[in-house]
Scaffold this active site. Structure first.
Site, short mmCIF file in Angstrom:
data_model
loop_
_atom_site.label_atom_id
_atom_site.label_comp_id
_atom_site.label_asym_id
_atom_site.label_seq_id
_atom_site.Cartn_x
_atom_site.Cartn_y
_atom_site.Cartn_z
N SER A 1 -0.77 -3.85 12.38
CA SER A 1 -0.87 -3.56 13.82
C SER A 1 -2.32 -3.28 14.23
CB SER A 1 0.06 -2.41 14.21
OG SER A 1 -0.40 -1.19 13.69
N ASN A 2 -3.11 -2.70 13.33
CA ASN A 2 -4.53 -2.50 13.65
C ASN A 2 -5.27 -3.83 13.68
OD1 ASN A 2 -5.44 0.42 14.02
ND2 ASN A 2 -4.01 0.57 12.29
N GLU B 1 -4.78 4.80 17.39
CA GLU B 1 -5.56 4.02 16.41
C GLU B 1 -5.95 2.67 17.00
OE1 GLU B 1 -4.09 3.58 12.37
OE2 GLU B 1 -2.99 5.46 12.52
N ILE C 1 -7.63 1.44 -3.49
CA ILE C 1 -8.95 2.09 -3.47
C ILE C 1 -9.97 1.08 -3.98
CG2 ILE C 1 -10.31 4.03 -4.36
CD1 ILE C 1 -7.98 5.18 -2.98
N HIS D 1 -8.47 6.19 9.31
CA HIS D 1 -7.62 7.14 8.60
C HIS D 1 -6.88 8.00 9.63
CE1 HIS D 1 -6.21 9.61 5.34
NE2 HIS D 1 -6.49 10.66 6.06
C1 GRF Z 1 -2.55 2.97 9.72
O1 GRF Z 1 -1.84 4.13 10.00
C2 GRF Z 1 -3.94 3.31 9.24
O2 GRF Z 1 -4.45 4.46 9.81
C3 GRF Z 1 -3.75 3.50 7.77
O3 GRF Z 1 -2.79 2.54 7.40
C4 GRF Z 1 -1.98 2.22 8.53
C5 GRF Z 1 -2.03 0.74 8.71
O4 GRF Z 1 -1.14 0.28 9.69
N1 GRF Z 1 -5.00 3.37 7.07
P1 GRF Z 1 -1.18 -1.23 10.18
O5 GRF Z 1 -0.95 -2.12 8.96
O6 GRF Z 1 -2.53 -1.49 10.79
O7 GRF Z 1 -0.07 -1.36 11.18
#
Ligand code: GRF
Length: 189
Positions: free
Chosen positions: A15-16, A176, A94, A111
């Site tokens: 989703s990001n 986010e 990591i 994060h």
């Molecule tokens: C998000 O909550 C981000 O903060 C964390 O992993 C999740 C990824 O979500 N690092 P998506 O795959 O972007 O929906």
């Protein structure tokens, strides 16, 4: 203005990644995603990238003897595609010092907590268990530590008295999606 070439590493729903694609298409982020790399074959993020006409690769960890060999393959794909800035978007591994040095100061992560509070996995659950009244989102440069790199942008999110991990995570995710493209734009500038 210069268009920055991004490479996005994903493992899941993406989703990001989608928020970054939308920000680029909407003219809010002057960048181009050159490649999306996944360590999971069935990551929905790969579908999102394909729909947006972005090149994708699934690199299967099973094809490599060590994680360092795997990272070498990622770096060579990123370099071959002209990537200048690496974006971690739900990439669930990591990175070792090898990768961090290959793209020194050019790897960003998001994060779901106000670092340095609640690093690592299950940040929203950690916040609820601690009983904090506010938590938030951090975008930071990736260094060799766990969620320890230089902070670029943070945004506060209230924790409500009836919040569950699900309700808090959902509310934070919407933030986010605003914060990540904004932080990438800021960092590129
Ligand atoms: C998000 O909550 C981000 O903060 C964390 O992993 C999740 C990824 O979500 N690092 P998506 O795959 O972007 O929906």
């Amino acid at each position: 203005m210069v268009t920055v070439s991004l490479g996005v590493l994903v493992s899941g729903r993406g989703s990001n990644l989608q928020a970054i694609i939308d920000a680029i298409n909407g003219g809010k982020l002057n960048a181009a995603i050159r490649i999306v790399i996944s360590n999971k074959k069935d990551a929905y993020a790969l579908e999102r990238a394909k729909k947006a006409g972005i090149k994708t690769i699934f690199i299967d960890p099973k094809d490599f003897l060590s994680w360092q060999d795997y990272e070498q393959q990622m770096v060579s794909q990123l370099k071959a595609n002209g990537v200048e800035l690496v974006i971690l978007a739900g990439f669930m591994r990591i990175l070792t010092p090898y990768f961090v040095n290959a793209y020194k100061d050019r790897i960003l992560n998001i994060h779901p907590a106000l670092l340095p509070s609640f690093p690592g996995l299950h940040a929203q659950q950690q916040a609820l268990e601690y009983g904090v009244k506010v938590t938030g989102i951090t975008v930071h440069v990736v260094d060799e530590g766990m969620d320890t790199g230089r902070i670029i942008l943070q945004r506060v999110v209230d924790v409500l008295s009836n919040d569950t991990v699900k309700s808090l995570s959902e509310r934070m995710l919407r933030i986010e999606h605003q914060v990540y493209p904004e932080a990438i734009a800021l960092y590129c500038k």
